[in-house]
Design a protein around this motif. Structure first.
Motif, PDB file in Angstrom:
ATOM      1  N   GLU A  84       0.727  -1.386   0.060  1.00 31.52           N
ATOM      2  CA  GLU A  84       0.033  -0.096  -0.032  1.00 31.52           C
ATOM      3  C   GLU A  84       0.689   1.330  -0.056  1.00 31.52           C
ATOM      4  O   GLU A  84       0.674   2.288  -0.731  1.00 31.52           O
TER       5      GLU A  84
ATOM      6  N   GLN B 176      -6.618   1.859  -8.575  1.00 34.89           N
ATOM      7  CA  GLN B 176      -7.073   0.641  -8.324  1.00 34.89           C
ATOM      8  C   GLN B 176      -6.088  -0.566  -8.199  1.00 34.89           C
ATOM      9  O   GLN B 176      -5.076  -0.215  -9.117  1.00 34.89           O
ATOM     10  N   SER B 177      -6.172  -1.348  -7.284  1.00 33.33           N
ATOM     11  CA  SER B 177      -4.959  -2.117  -7.208  1.00 33.33           C
ATOM     12  C   SER B 177      -5.128  -3.702  -7.135  1.00 33.33           C
ATOM     13  O   SER B 177      -4.027  -4.395  -7.134  1.00 33.33           O
TER      14      SER B 177
ATOM     15  N   ASN C 122     -10.460  -3.251  -3.767  1.00 27.29           N
ATOM     16  CA  ASN C 122      -9.331  -2.415  -3.582  1.00 27.29           C
ATOM     17  C   ASN C 122      -8.510  -2.321  -2.017  1.00 27.29           C
ATOM     18  O   ASN C 122      -9.361  -2.692  -1.362  1.00 27.29           O
TER      19      ASN C 122
ATOM     20  N   VAL D 190      -9.457   5.710  -1.243  1.00 25.98           N
ATOM     21  CA  VAL D 190     -10.093   4.545  -1.322  1.00 25.98           C
ATOM     22  C   VAL D 190     -11.776   4.791  -1.108  1.00 25.98           C
ATOM     23  O   VAL D 190     -12.554   4.077  -2.056  1.00 25.98           O
TER      24      VAL D 190
ATOM     25  N   TYR E 171     -13.001   6.247  -4.393  1.00 25.58           N
ATOM     26  CA  TYR E 171     -12.888   5.184  -5.420  1.00 25.58           C
ATOM     27  C   TYR E 171     -14.202   4.715  -5.549  1.00 25.58           C
ATOM     28  O   TYR E 171     -15.084   4.357  -6.523  1.00 25.58           O
TER      29      TYR E 171
END
Length: 544
Positions: A346, A423-424, A454, A461, A464
């Motif tokens: 992160e 976005q991860s 996410n 976040v 998002y």
């Protein structure tokens, strides 16, 4: 005097169940505190109980109803929404587990194969182990297995493949503790039980009467009722003989699968998915929403496209060799690193948001595998990566809308990236057969489910997810997953607009929640809580 008796009954009933702290529970200043695994719902209930038998459920419901208190049954805490919680009487089911006696002599077809009766608090994981041992299996499952069977059914949890409905589609019969502690057995109009052979009592305790209700509308309303039409005690499930799966995962691109002859286009148009080959039983997609420059060996010239991992699975009722490892060497190690060092990941993405795309590509590439075979439930489970601390929502689209919806998502993440909000994880797309349950996300239509995930510690976040909810629910005829949802629906008009049978469900909800005993935070949010419970609690003051 009556008030004191009511209080005494409720207290003794709850104490009889044992104040045990499991999983998502901890001890607060005044008692147990429930916190879901996402950290999005934290409540300190007035009373917490861990029932192990239906006798305790009946006693609790009667006492709570008399005291004007709400009762909810949580599951494993894997829902980020408020669907399972109340601040009043909260039940947790780790002792309400395991298989139950099934009296086949009471069935219309005493020889009906591959059925099982189980307690509502049993986890899918434990059921998978038990069913494997007796040569049976769920016909389809999602990627995680720690949910309780009741939690999965009540929220229309699902796997992927248009020949298969959500897990609630396996339910043949359900026993519910309803108004006044009455035990109901709910089935379709032509349900599995022969009403002329039905004993009218619980097999494991013949002193407990059970009322059989065989009615399609009631059954369709009760199956997916978001925990608001009674406390489920048991299910009879329709399973399959044990089977194995051969899984193939290949890396492709969005333009490839959406071309005129591409996999997703064929799926949406109802054409064969593998012309000349064997049609897959199960299939799903993982999509990198950030464009990647494609190398010349895949295209005549370099250009940007979106990488996609296409998973296809074929079932076999004959045993297949069991593979020890899935995907490329080291993929499980990478998953373990991602879980163990999540704060580091992160922090790196927050410092350098541009690496989000390559992080997702790495996640896709490490899953590529020409062939992975195992017993079915071990293939459905996606593994250790489930332990990552993330937020997630899932959105149900009509099958025809999934391509434009995904392309709208590309635009949305591109816009958010300009604000360093990224976005991860890949976008997961799964496909589900229509359901007959009134408020299942798949009710009445073939459905494509889009899951957005996410990491919790990323910058922006919350924005998002707020942006995605706003866009996807206002621009498309979509429905939020009851369990994987950040409480988007506010008021009754929102669900009524997307569920054609909402008012049918609402009528039955009012009938089976007559005194508001099964109200909760979710019914408050939807504006449908029956007022009697709140009024009774204010008037009686029986529990402090």
């Amino acid at each position: 005097m009556a008030d004191n008796i009511t209080r005494s009954v409720l207290l003794s009933g709850l104490c009889a169940c044992g104040l045990l702290f499991y999983g998502c529970y901890s001890v607060g200043m005044f008692g147990p505190v429930f916190k879901n695994v996402w950290g999005t719902e934290i409540v300190e209930p007035e009373f917490y109980a861990n029932p192990s038998a239906i006798e305790e459920l009946i006693e609790i419901v009667i006492a709570a109803e008399d005291a004007g208190k709400r009762v909810r049954m949580t599951g494993s805490g894997h829902s980020p929404s408020d669907i399972a919680v109340t601040k009043e009487v909260l039940l947790y089911p780790p002792l309400l587990t395991g298989p139950l006696e099934l009296d086949n002599s009471q069935l219309r077809n005493p020889n009906l194969p591959n059925i099982a009766r189980v307690k509502s608090g049993t986890s899918l994981r434990d059921l998978n182990t038990y069913f494997e041992g007796i040569g049976m299996a769920f016909p389809n499952l999602g990627g995680w297995d720690e949910q309780t069977i009741a939690g999965a059914v009540m929220t229309a949890t699902h796997g992927s493949g248009l020949d298969y409905g959500p897990i609630e589609s396996t339910v043949l019969s359900m026993q519910v503790v309803s108004n006044g502690g009455e035990v109901l057995q709910i089935e379709p109009t032509q349900g599995i039980t022969n009403p002329h052979r039905f004993s009218g009592f619980l097999p494991e305790n013949p002193d407990i009467p059970v009322r059989l209700i065989q009615d399609d509308e009631t059954f369709q309303a009760m199956k997916v009722s978001i925990g608001s039409m009674g406390i489920v005690y048991s299910y009879i499930l329709q399973l399959e003989p044990a089977f194995w799966i051969n899984e193939n995962r290949t890396l492709t691109t969005w333009s490839n699968i959406t071309s005129s002859d591409g996999f997703l286009t064929r799926l949406v148009e109802g054409r064969p998915l593998n012309p000349g080959g064997t049609e897959p039983d199960y299939y799903e997609l993982q999509v990198n929403p950030y464009p990647t420059v494609q190398s010349p060996e895949h295209h005549s010239s370099q250009r940007s496209d979106y990488n996609v991992l296409l998973t296809q699975r074929w079932k076999s009722y004959s045993p297949l060799p069991v593979d020890r490892q899935r995907a490329v060497q080291g993929s499980e190690i990478l998953q373990a690193i991602a879980v163990a060092f999540q704060p580091v990941v992160e922090g790196a993405i927050n410092l350098a948001p541009q690496i989000a795309s390559s992080t997702i590509d790495t996640a896709l590439r490490t899953q590529v595998d020409d062939s992975y075979t195992n017993i079915s439930h071990r293939v459905f489970n996606i593994g250790l990566i489930n332990r990552t601390e993330v937020y997630a929502i899932e959105i149900a689209f009509t099958l025809d809308d999934i391509i434009p919806a995904m392309e709208r998502q590309f635009e949305l993440v591109a816009s958010l990236k300009t604000r360093n909000i990224v976005q991860s994880a890949p976008v997961a797309i799964r496909f589900v057969k229509p359901s007959d349950a009134h408020i299942a996300m798949m009710e009445g239509r073939a459905t494509a489910m889009m899951e957005l995930i996410n990491l919790q510690g990323l910058y922006g976040v919350d924005t998002y997810f707020q942006q995605h909810q706003q866009v996807m629910f206002t621009e498309f005829d979509s429905r939020p997953h009851w369990g994987l949802d950040l409480n988007y629906f506010q008021g009754e008009d929102m669900p009524r607009n997307v569920y054609p049978r909402w008012d049918d469900w609402r009528r039955l909800y009012n009938q089976f929640n007559a005194k508001g005993t099964f109200n909760g935070k979710v019914t408050d949010r939807l504006g449908i809580s029956v007022a009697d419970t709140v009024d009774n609690a204010k008037n009686h003051h029986v529990i402090n």
